[in-house]
Design an enzyme around this catalytic site. Structure first.
Site, PDB file in Angstrom:
ATOM      1  CD  GLU A1152      78.765  70.279  42.265  1.00 18.36           C
ATOM      2  OE1 GLU A1152      79.248  69.121  42.599  1.00 18.36           O
ATOM      3  OE2 GLU A1152      78.036  70.714  41.360  1.00 18.36           O
ATOM      4  CG  ASP A1156      83.488  66.343  43.874  1.00 17.41           C
ATOM      5  OD1 ASP A1156      83.033  66.126  45.045  1.00 17.41           O
ATOM      6  OD2 ASP A1156      83.973  65.739  43.008  1.00 17.41           O
ATOM      7  CG  ASP A1247      76.039  70.834  44.749  1.00 18.48           C
ATOM      8  OD1 ASP A1247      76.626  69.623  45.035  1.00 18.48           O
ATOM      9  OD2 ASP A1247      74.849  70.549  43.896  1.00 18.48           O
ATOM     10  CD  GLU A1250      80.984  68.974  46.288  1.00 15.45           C
ATOM     11  OE1 GLU A1250      81.379  67.997  46.679  1.00 15.45           O
ATOM     12  OE2 GLU A1250      80.186  69.358  45.554  1.00 15.45           O
TER      13      GLU A1250
END
Length: 1463
Positions: A1152, A1156, A1247, A1250
């Protein structure tokens, strides 16, 4: 120790017994055994001052240690008041983070005395922030705690490791040096061995001591045993109504613990006290469960009783929150009994009178005691053992009829347990403790119901009555609590149940043995020798012998059996977790050989997550042993650094991810004075570049630098330079030739560019050239003979029209182009109707009126022809366009109306059309050459990759230049590039660090501090362009006092230091645009950033992932992604929530973290390419809307269906997701982008998107282009909605609107919807001290703030509303006091000044981004009149222009130079 600060004078004088103890403390290490209130702390200040005087210049500090946080301020303030030393106070809530080594260094460097809790100082020693050889004195307050595993003992273990000569002096203070009265001698000896000190008491001045420390009257009070039943108490009871025994085990409520506490409280306090405990306990547990399920961060009773909370209640979807049926029933029970236990007006009271028959016999006896001893000045303390008893008893006593009008009571408890699972009460905050103690001192309350926290240390006044409500447990508690009763008339009452002979005997043993115990230490000899160390008393000798000690050689950090468990707990506590995942903890199993299992969320190989320890003789020792083994291994893996701290657990590191030091930038001023590279210089060697206009050679450009060839379009004219050659001067006429270059350039600037004189030497020259492309010195010499023009018009005909520059002697500095010589008009001619001269009968009258000044009349000749002229429009700015368009140069120049002048008043310049056309574009040409020169120089000297010139120029141009372009768009793009490049490097470099540690490293690597430091290291500031583009003044001049024959290629500039940080990111953005990630890696490496080198990612990290099959669970996901995974384990990791705890894989947190950054750059590149005209602010705002949690959660649900794949093992999270999914599915992309801030989906939902895209990135061997294309395709529906014109969030909208309206009296105000909830959950908007909106309650403060702002703006902007800004605001538009720009980021929007400062900054940024034209030069508005000289200059030039026969001999004399210097 009890010191009442307000009663202490600035110059206390020691008593004789204090001097006696002080004198003996000077001679050796001692433990002062003195009663409470005898002034032990004052003795310590005498010793502190004495030590400070002896150790001048040794750079040693004094450490004053306390066992409790509440004592830090108290003792620190006393020492600061009694000594002139620099006293620093440290406790857990205020101390610098352990990982911030620079912060601790600064803290310790500025301290003479450190007053701190023992654990913090032990941490400083353990992690090598400080060492004991740098300490001159250690004072141990309440030193009887130096036993077993207390931090005091941990510090002394390190003390004994020091060489004897390096050890600090020890001074201990206690009122109870003997812990175990059954073996007083050994107990005292143990304390002495542990502290390496001798226990001493007053021997010579005992009488004086007794006068100052009187003992209270002690009474033993027996009370009847508890009743089995209370018939008059109302039924059914809450216990019966709740029927807790029927709750299922999985409901999450520890029934057995609650029952035990209920029964103990029932026996101690009676039915009302037990029921009150039960009500509060279940209420808090239901609240916690409600919050976990709903995600709403407010007290559930605030929802259930919104009508009593006041204000507005905005809690979306609360009716849909479904509690299990059993909890719903418990909630109903609380509602039914609420009026019995809770008072709306006072949460600390109950709404009804507490009948004596509802109280236990013990409480009834207590009431009688308090009533019997009450006086108008009464003050007392009741000591209890348990916190919930303190809370209930304090509430009950204030509602008992006999005491309600006499007693004002409060509970006083410690910090202690921090979770509801461990205690009904969360423990009392330090501030609350201090407030209650202060109220007790000030007699606002007169009775404390306290736990052991009040036994020692805290500053209380002497009490009239001290009662031990619960049985005494040890000698220390007896002595310490008794010390609170220090009046001669005070009473100390010990309550004992009738028939409990054990408790009675224990008290009598304490009381009777005390005199004998004093004798034990009063007769000891201070000079006795002590052994080095004693280990904790309960450890087996064989285990102690087998203990190890691990010292990190490079730092001296120490690992012991006693510190290992705490280090592992600290490491696990830093693992990121959401509210649905409990704090990660290590798990120990086994008895005498312990097995340690570390959390799966630690990204370690399976073999490094499990440890088996050696056999030991106790379970505790086995746990310590396996923890010791684990920490050693984790240190080798880099999980713990060389200071035995979790690696990069704090962002305040002084080094980057590669360990390279980050220099201190705090001394760099906000506005930097910098010498910037500049090509324009003179020197012994000069170079000629040919200037081409539309492909034809027109003039030569001369300077002392080899200039780069450039091309540009200037208002439709194609301009270029080439054919560079070195100038060879005539040996005999070099001075004359150099002088004529200078004079002609001054003349050309005056005629064609500025209309102003220049006094400094010039650094470049534009000159006419011959057909062989050489300098035409003949033309130069002819021109400078008449710098203000030739009065003769001989030979001028039609071929010269629009090719000749003309100037009227009455308008010096304003050039014209010759349109025509009008022989058909004379000064006496009549102007035609409609002309501007038509108001006069002749042209002569018009010119006389125009040119005459006060007191003089200008005579115009009556004969001779006239000339028809048109203004020669100079450029007001040297702005040029990077794309060779005209947009950056403003609107096309229009030719004004023609003007007429008498021919006799006009002069023509000896400047050819080619040359004055070249002069016309010279400002833009010089600007472009300067930019390209700096770009080329930066590329070579910094080692940058081959970024194209225009991108490099743009990256190096600051907004203050107003150049029509700047680095802000590239900086915004580069910010995302920097983030991804850093994240990929950290992800691969530190495979054993979890997301929290990686995030700290990332933030440190991309921080402004790091960027500024790296920019200064490479000298980036010398390549930046910040010059304004106005040509009002000619800037290409030499610096004063410079040797004109020594080239100097720098110019002084001033610009903000923040420009360096922006430029670093802009260069990354430029490299990315020019050559993608590979070129950005090369640029970042050249700039000193932690990118891991220039090698492409696939070459560095490719092939490291082993192939593994993909389960059929992910078939649909792969189809939607359009990608087939090579490594199925990656995909499994990507959908594993931390709560799942799978042994096969770790959680998705690291992926994650990677995804991101991938999404961030993907979105930013999309916006950058799609909206080339969007400003930096518009790009940033659009990106923030696309990457916020609601937007990504929407994509995860609607595009990929990840909620079906997420592996989660948390009921509350599953319920929260289930409630959020229908909402996200119902919202369109437009609604998500525009109003997504109103949604608060669980973080896991964004999350997982990502992490899945991060897994794609890793599976592709970090091929950004491929991974980005997949991410863009996944996000496509969302991206298509984005535009630069997206409205801002309500908070920003309100602030900008308020700032533009000129109001400075607006602020936000937080509040709590319920007094008993120690947490703010509502927001109000206050305008001119008038609450406009609120208090508005919402699931979280951010949402409440947005909703309040939205509502406030609607009201303020409505002109018909009585609460509009026009009706409420009385501010003047002029700002009286503003917060400095560099302090705005510290401003608080909960103050009027802070709100106004933030709002002003937002409004300015918005205006800069969209509402002003960056091409408009505010300094130079474009009016030609600004170039006219002032009256004094005008008169002098006019006189020169009226000289008919110019003295040609002046051409070679300094006289002409002086005149030309003026021009």
């Amino acid at each position: 120790m009890t010191i009442k600060l307000e009663d202490v004078s600035d110059a206390l004088l020691p008593r004789r017994y204090q001097e006696e103890i002080f004198a003996r403390a000077q001679r050796g290490n001692v433990i002062a055994a003195l009663d409470t209130g005898s002034g032990k702390t004052y003795i310590s200040t005498l010793l502190i001052k004495w030590i400070s005087a002896r150790h001048i210049g040794l750079r040693k500090i004094i450490v004053f240690l306390v066992p409790k946080v509440a004592l830090v301020d108290q003792q620190g303030d006393f020492i600061a008041k009694q000594t002139p030393l620099r006293v620093i106070k440290c406790c857990g809530a205020t101390a610098v983070d352990l990982s911030d080594r620079q912060g601790w260094k600064k803290e310790l460097d500025r301290a003479d005395v450190l007053v701190m809790t023992a654990q913090i100082f032990l941490n400083l020693l353990t992690h090598s922030h400080w060492s004991l050889d740098k300490v001159s004195l250690m004072v141990f307050d309440e030193c009887h705690h130096t036993r077993k595993n207390h931090a005091y003992n941990g510090i002394m273990r390190e003390y004994f490791q020091c060489p004897t000569q390096d050890r600090p002096k020890i001074f201990g203070m206690t009122a109870s040096p003997i812990w175990n009265p059954k073996d007083a001698v050994e107990s005292l000896a143990t304390l002495e061995r542990n502290l390496d000190a001798k226990v001493i008491a007053v021997r010579q001045h005992v009488g004086e001591l007794m006068d100052h420390s009187p003992k209270p009257q002690e009474l033993l009070h027996e009370y009847p045993p508890p009743l089995q039943s209370y018939p008059v108490y109302p039924t059914p009871t809450l216990w019966e109504r709740m029927n807790l025994q029927q709750l299922p085990p999985n409901i999450g409520i520890p029934i057995d613990k609650i029952r035990t506490r209920y029964e103990v409280t029932y026996a101690s306090l009676g039915p009302f006290g037990a029921e009150l405990y039960l009500y509060n306990d279940i209420k808090q547990r239901i609240t916690q469960i409600f919050q976990q399920i709903s995600g709403v961060d407010i007290d559930y009773l605030s929802v259930g009783y919104a009508d009593t909370a006041g204000g507005d209640s905005v809690v979306p979807n609360l009716p849909d929150v479904e509690l299990p049926a059993e909890l719903e029933d418990l909630q109903d029970a609380l509602v039914e009994y609420r009026s019995f236990f809770e008072d709306d007006s006072n949460s600390n009271s109950v709404p009804l009178t507490v009948h004596l028959k509802w109280c236990s016999p013990k409480v009834r006896e207590l009431i009688d005691i308090l009533f019997g001893h009450y006086t108008s000045t009464f003050q007392g303390i009741v000591f209890v053992e348990q916190r919930h008893v303190a809370a209930c008893l304090a509430t009950m006593l204030s509602r008992v009829p006999q005491l309600s009008h006499l007693i004002k009571s409060e509970q006083l408890i410690g910090h202690g347990a921090s979770t509801l699972a461990k205690s009904q009460m969360k423990g009392m905050a330090l501030k609350t403790q201090q407030d209650i103690v202060k109220m007790f001192r000030e007699r606002k309350i007169n009775l404390l119901i306290a736990t052991s926290v009040a036994e020692e240390g805290l500053d209380f006044p002497a009490c009239d009555l001290v009662i031990r409500f619960d049985p005494l447990q040890h000698m220390v508690g007896y002595l310490q609590s008794r010390g609170r009763a220090r009046h001669r008339s005070s009473k100390f009452i010990i309550m004992v149940q009738q028939g409990h002979t054990v408790h009675t005997a224990r008290y009598k043993s304490f009381s009777e043995s005390e005199p004998q115990l004093r004798v034990v230490y009063q007769r000891r000899d201070i000079e006795a020798h002590f052994p080095d160390e004693e280990e904790e008393e309960q450890a087996h000798p064989a285990d102690l012998a087998e203990r190890e000690r691990y010292v990190v050689p490079s730092t001296g950090a120490i690992l012991t059996y006693n510190s290992a468990i705490a280090l592992l707990n600290h490491l696990c506590s830093l693992i990121p977790h959401d509210k649905f995942t409990p704090t990660h903890l290590p798990r120990y199993t086994g008895d005498f050989s312990s097995t340690l299992q570390l959390p799966m969320s630690l990204p370690l190989p399976q073999e490094d997550l499990t440890y088996v320890g050696p056999n030991r003789r106790s379970k505790k020792e086995a746990k310590r042993a396996v923890a010791f083994v684990a920490v050693q291994r984790l240190h080798l893996l880099g999980v713990f650094d060389d200071y035995l701290l979790p690696a990069q657990s704090n962002g305040a590191s002084g080094a980057d991810a590669d360990g390279r030091a980050i220099q201190d930038v705090s001394k760099i001023p906000d506005m930097m004075k910098v010498d910037v590279r500049d090509p324009w210089t003179t020197g012994q060697t000069l170079w000629l570049d040919i200037v081409y206009l539309d492909g034809l050679p027109c003039a030569g450009l001369i300077t002392g630098t080899l200039l780069p060839s450039v091309e540009l379009v200037c208002r439709g004219t194609y301009v270029s330079t080439s054919e560079r050659c070195k100038i060879t001067f005539d040996e005999d006429d070099e001075w004359k030739q150099r002088r004529v270059l200078e004079d002609f350039m001054r003349m050309g600037i005056w005629w064609c560019i500025t209309g102003r004189g220049i006094t400094l030497p010039l650094t470049c020259y534009l000159v006419p050239i011959t057909h062989t492309l050489q300098i035409n010195f003949d033309a130069l010499e002819r021109a400078v003979q008449h710098p203000y023009g030739i009065p003769s018009w001989e030979g001028i005909g039609e071929d010269d029209y629009l090719q000749t520059l003309v100037m009227c002697s009455r308008e010096p500095g304003r050039p014209y182009l010759l349109r025509k010589i009008r022989t058909d008009i004379s000064p006496l001619s009549t102007p035609p109707p409609g002309s501007r001269e038509a108001a006069f009968s002749t042209y002569k009258e018009y010119w006389q009126d125009k040119f005459s000044r006060k007191g003089t009349t200008f005579e115009v000749p009556e004969t001779g022809p006239c000339v028809e002229l048109q203004p020669y429009l100079r450029h007001t700015s040297c702005v040029y366009s990077l794309d060779n368009g005209d947009g950056a140069q403003g609107a096309p120049m229009t030719v004004p109306l023609v003007v007429l002048f008498p021919l006799s008043l006009c002069r023509r310049a000896e400047i050819s059309e080619d040359v004055f056309r070249a002069f016309h574009v010279l400002p833009e040409l010089c600007h472009r050459i300067t930019d390209v020169y700096r770009a080329h120089t930066a590329r070579i000297e910094l080692g940058l990759p081959p970024i194209v010139d225009d991108l490099l120029v743009q990256a190096l141009t600051l907004p203050s230049a107003n150049a029509g372009f700047n680095n802000q768009r590239l900086e915004t793009l580069g910010d995302s590039v920097l983030k991804l490049a850093t994240v990929v490097y950290l992800f691969n470099k530190y495979p054993h660090r979890h997301e929290g540690q990686l995030d700290v490293l990332r933030r440190n690597s991309v921080s402004n501090r790091t960027l500024l430091a790296r920019a200064k290291e490479v000298g980036l500031e010398q390549y930046l362009s910040s010059e304004p583009q106005s040509v009002r003044l000619w800037r290409y001049t030499a610096l004063p006092d410079r040797d004109l024959f020594e080239p100097y290629r720098y110019v002084p500039r001033v610009f903000p230091r923040r420009s360096l940080q922006d430029c670093m990111e802009a260069l990354l953005g430029a490299a990315f645009v020019a050559g993608g990630i590979p070129m950005a890696l090369r640029a970042g490496t050249a700039l000193g950033l932690s990118f891991g080198g220039p090698l492409p990612w696939n070459a560095r990290y490719g092939g490291q992932i082993a192939e593994s099959p993909v389960t059929v669970l992910f078939t649909d996901l792969q189809d939607t992604l359009g990608y087939r995974f090579r490594c199925g384990k990656l995909l499994l990791e990507a959908v594993t929530h931390p709560s799942f705890g799978a042994a096969e894989t770790s959680s998705y947190q690291r992926l994650e973290f990677l995804g991101d950054a991938l999404i961030d750059l993907t979105v930013m590149r999309y916006l950058y390419n799609k909206f080339p005209e969007a400003t930096s602010g518009q790009l940033s705002w659009a990106r923030s809307r696309a990457v916020c949690a609601p937007a990504l959660a929407s994509v995860a649900v609607k595009r990929l269906g990840l909620q079906k794949l997420l592996l989660v093992n948390n009921v509350e999270l599953s319920i929260a997701m289930g409630k959020c999914i229908p909402i996200l599915e119902s919202l369109s992309e437009e609604e998500i982008i525009l109003s997504g801030w109103k949604q608060d989906p669980p973080k896991a939902m964004s999350d997982v998107l990502e992490s899945v895209l991060g897994a794609v990135f890793v599976d592709l061997d970090f091929n950004f282009e491929k991974a980005s294309s997949i991410a863009e395709q996944v996000l496509n529906d969302l991206l298509e909605v984005l535009t630069p014109e997206l409205p801002r969030d309500p908070v920003s909208n309100l602030m900008v609107w308020v700032a533009q309206a000129g109001c400075r009296r607006v602020t936000y105000r937080k509040s709590s919807s319920r007094p008993d909830v120690k947490r703010n959950d509502s927001i109000s908007v206050v305008v001119h001290e008038h609450t406009l909106v609120g208090p508005l309650v919402a699931p979280n403060l951010s949402l409440a703030k947005g909703l309040a702002s939205e509502r406030a703006l609607a009201i303020l902007s409505n002109p018909e509303s009585p609460q509009s800004i026009a009706h409420l605001c009385t501010c003047n538009i002029a700002v009286e006091k503003e917060i400095a720009a560099d302090q705005v980021e510290l401003a608080d929007d909960e103050t009027e000044e802070g709100f106004a400062a933030i709002a002003r900054l937002m409004a300015e940024e918005l205006e800069a981004c969209g509402e002003t034209d960056p091409n408009v030069n505010n300094e130079s508005p474009g009016c030609q009149d600004e170039y006219l000289l002032d009256s004094r200059e005008e008169e002098e030039v006019e006189q020169m222009m009226q000289i008919d026969d110019y003295d040609e001999s002046l051409n070679s004399t300094p006289v002409q130079g002086e005149r030309m210097d003026f021009c």
